[in-house]
Enzyme design. Sequence first.
Site, PDB file in Angstrom:
ATOM      1  N   GLY A   1     -37.347  -9.392 -60.431  1.00  0.00           N
ATOM      2  CA  GLY A   1     -37.703  -8.178 -60.281  1.00  0.00           C
ATOM      3  C   GLY A   1     -37.779  -8.129 -58.978  1.00  0.00           C
ATOM      4  O   GLY A   1     -38.226  -6.995 -58.281  1.00  0.00           O
ATOM      5  N   GLN A   2     -37.267  -9.123 -58.039  1.00  0.00           N
ATOM      6  CA  GLN A   2     -37.365  -8.903 -56.625  1.00  0.00           C
ATOM      7  C   GLN A   2     -36.128  -7.995 -56.151  1.00  0.00           C
ATOM      8  O   GLN A   2     -36.113  -7.474 -54.897  1.00  0.00           O
ATOM      9  CB  GLN A   2     -37.148 -10.296 -55.893  1.00  0.00           C
ATOM     10  CG  GLN A   2     -35.956 -10.910 -55.750  1.00  0.00           C
ATOM     11  CD  GLN A   2     -35.872 -11.871 -57.335  1.00  0.00           C
ATOM     12  OE1 GLN A   2     -35.830 -11.188 -58.067  1.00  0.00           O
ATOM     13  NE2 GLN A   2     -35.372 -13.005 -56.844  1.00  0.00           N
TER      14      GLN A   2
ATOM     15  N   ALA B   1     -38.867 -20.129 -52.911  1.00  0.00           N
ATOM     16  CA  ALA B   1     -38.674 -20.399 -51.592  1.00  0.00           C
ATOM     17  C   ALA B   1     -37.853 -19.540 -50.609  1.00  0.00           C
ATOM     18  O   ALA B   1     -37.421 -19.784 -49.574  1.00  0.00           O
ATOM     19  CB  ALA B   1     -37.963 -21.903 -51.489  1.00  0.00           C
TER      20      ALA B   1
ATOM     21  N   ARG C   1     -35.415 -17.893 -51.043  1.00  0.00           N
ATOM     22  CA  ARG C   1     -33.705 -18.464 -50.551  1.00  0.00           C
ATOM     23  C   ARG C   1     -32.862 -17.687 -51.333  1.00  0.00           C
ATOM     24  O   ARG C   1     -31.497 -17.916 -50.989  1.00  0.00           O
ATOM     25  CB  ARG C   1     -33.736 -19.781 -51.231  1.00  0.00           C
ATOM     26  CG  ARG C   1     -33.842 -20.178 -52.788  1.00  0.00           C
ATOM     27  CD  ARG C   1     -33.816 -21.727 -53.018  1.00  0.00           C
ATOM     28  NE  ARG C   1     -32.694 -22.250 -53.020  1.00  0.00           N
ATOM     29  CZ  ARG C   1     -31.505 -22.001 -53.638  1.00  0.00           C
ATOM     30  NH1 ARG C   1     -31.509 -21.145 -54.543  1.00  0.00           N
ATOM     31  NH2 ARG C   1     -30.463 -22.951 -53.182  1.00  0.00           N
TER      32      ARG C   1
ATOM     33  N   ALA D   1     -29.004 -11.652 -43.151  1.00  0.00           N
ATOM     34  CA  ALA D   1     -30.496 -11.634 -43.916  1.00  0.00           C
ATOM     35  C   ALA D   1     -31.157 -12.994 -43.799  1.00  0.00           C
ATOM     36  O   ALA D   1     -30.345 -13.952 -43.488  1.00  0.00           O
ATOM     37  CB  ALA D   1     -30.003 -11.323 -45.571  1.00  0.00           C
ATOM     38  N   LYS D   2     -32.520 -12.978 -43.759  1.00  0.00           N
ATOM     39  CA  LYS D   2     -33.178 -14.075 -44.142  1.00  0.00           C
ATOM     40  C   LYS D   2     -33.853 -13.971 -45.313  1.00  0.00           C
ATOM     41  O   LYS D   2     -33.845 -12.970 -45.849  1.00  0.00           O
ATOM     42  CB  LYS D   2     -34.267 -14.258 -42.980  1.00  0.00           C
ATOM     43  CG  LYS D   2     -33.796 -14.500 -41.439  1.00  0.00           C
ATOM     44  CD  LYS D   2     -34.684 -14.542 -40.343  1.00  0.00           C
ATOM     45  CE  LYS D   2     -34.072 -14.820 -39.058  1.00  0.00           C
ATOM     46  NZ  LYS D   2     -35.217 -14.531 -37.918  1.00  0.00           N
ATOM     47  N   GLY D   3     -35.049 -14.656 -45.630  1.00  0.00           N
ATOM     48  CA  GLY D   3     -35.663 -14.345 -46.894  1.00  0.00           C
ATOM     49  C   GLY D   3     -37.132 -13.805 -46.726  1.00  0.00           C
ATOM     50  O   GLY D   3     -37.897 -14.779 -45.930  1.00  0.00           O
TER      51      GLY D   3
ATOM     52  N   GLY E   1     -39.240 -12.945 -49.292  1.00  0.00           N
ATOM     53  CA  GLY E   1     -39.766 -13.123 -50.524  1.00  0.00           C
ATOM     54  C   GLY E   1     -41.200 -13.686 -50.355  1.00  0.00           C
ATOM     55  O   GLY E   1     -42.362 -12.995 -50.485  1.00  0.00           O
ATOM     56  N   GLU E   2     -41.362 -15.001 -50.193  1.00  0.00           N
ATOM     57  CA  GLU E   2     -42.623 -15.562 -50.155  1.00  0.00           C
ATOM     58  C   GLU E   2     -43.401 -15.421 -48.776  1.00  0.00           C
ATOM     59  O   GLU E   2     -44.578 -15.313 -48.723  1.00  0.00           O
ATOM     60  CB  GLU E   2     -42.475 -17.237 -50.475  1.00  0.00           C
ATOM     61  CG  GLU E   2     -42.483 -17.624 -51.803  1.00  0.00           C
ATOM     62  CD  GLU E   2     -42.119 -19.290 -51.879  1.00  0.00           C
ATOM     63  OE1 GLU E   2     -42.208 -19.823 -51.073  1.00  0.00           O
ATOM     64  OE2 GLU E   2     -41.667 -19.431 -52.926  1.00  0.00           O
TER      65      GLU E   2
END
Lengths: 159, 335
Positions: free
Chosen positions: B47-48, B87, B89, B287-289, B291-292
């Site tokens: 869903g991200q 993570a 990632r 890009a970096k992450g 998400g969390e």
Amino acid sequence: MAKIAVQFTLNGSERAEFVESGSTLLSVLRDKMGDTSPKAGCRQGSCGACSVIVDGELTLACLTLAETSNGKDVRTAAGLSSGDVLHPLQRAFEEEFAAQCGFCTPGMIMAATVLLERNPNPSREDVIEAISGNICRCTGYEPIIRAVLAAARSNSVAA
Amino acid sequence: MAWKRGRGVAAINYPTGMNLGGDPTQALVHSTPTGNFMVTLSSVDLGQGLRQVIAQICAETIGVPTEWVTVDTADTDTGPHCMGTFASRGTHRVGNAVIRAAQEARQVMLEVAAEELEADAADLETDGKGNIHVKGAPSLSISIFETALAAHFKHGRSISGRGMFLVPRSYPETETGAMKPSTCYAHACTVAEVEVDDETGEVRVLSIKNVFEIGRALNPKMVEQQLIGGSWMGMSHALYETTEPYYPVRDHGARDFNEYLMPGPGDIAETEIVVLERPSGDGPFGAKGPGEMCANPQIPAIANAIYDAVGVRVDTLPITPERVLRALRAQQAAA
Ligand code: FES
Ligand code: FES
């Protein structure tokens, strides 16, 4: 177990099925009639993902016995668009990025549909109240609230 | 007895991906006979929006419109190996693997086009709209559609590529424990404003203002969407969510959505998001992450705001009314 007949209008077409007595409207819609737009989130009435509209009332399909829908008018998110033309709520959800995984989306849109049918110019508080029986794990609700308000605005412009 | 206001700030440094065994992800890219491209992964889109971002990365690398790329995230039984989407990632690890696979596929595509155009592959470029032409001579061109047909039916070549991203494993130095747990870090800073009822211990979050530094935002609208949701999740971790409210005793743990608390639409705070882009050196297009990472800074910011409001430090999550009240009692007892 003896099967029983259920018959109702689903998004404008007459539908009939023989189902096990005790089947929920949710399982009949999804498994017998192939309408998977209502989602089975909790099957116990706490998440709102299975929301449909029965005779104009927002209804949790997981807590509704299919046989009680006999002769009624059942609407689901799958019936909202006309052909390729999206319903204003669907368009607003898309434009406001109001869905991530999308699991809550059909239920949210059903709840919002009933709201806008009753109250075409809702306040932010009205929208919050209307979707407060629906859980979303992804969006933080803000984009959903914005989408419903945007759909209401676009409706009033169109009218 | 009254509602007391407080404001708290917190900043975090968050790794993208992990270092366990190198954190590998692999990807395969191939063209259909008509020049559409398929990315095969076993990474999951939960869903991200991984599929959208991967389609963009693949399209940008090969030089075709994003709509020409289909991403298949179907199956960990049959897809190329991925450690998973967690993570923070996905975009970074999967994106890097896809860039490598797409580069290899692009190279084959250009070699086939070079034969068709009787040119040197190194002299060719793509226009991003589905054509390949000789640099400086746009009229010497062939469509990717024709190129793919030629590869399949004339040259017997597969326009495809394999991609692999592997972070060299870092072992801690025995003396100091120093190691490199990650290759890039995202950052965030949050200011939270709360009201605390010193009679009931209830906390209301009035506003959450976040600045996120996430490398390059490959899809700015989806990044924003994820950050808004993440900010809500951070508030939810701070004040609501737990399966074991009296850990290590497991009594009274939530068993379903009726008992597992999360802020509903009526409990959300006024939320602001600012995105800073400082491209990472080793990320796909920088890009970096996010998400969390994006669900973390709200937690200490809210804890600090509660301290600012009523002078108690609650160091166990979630910060329930009961915990606030107990801390207030202890404070009074100590006074
Ligand atoms: S599935 Fe019906 S309310 Fe959750
Ligand atoms: S978009 Fe995932 S649950 Fe709402």
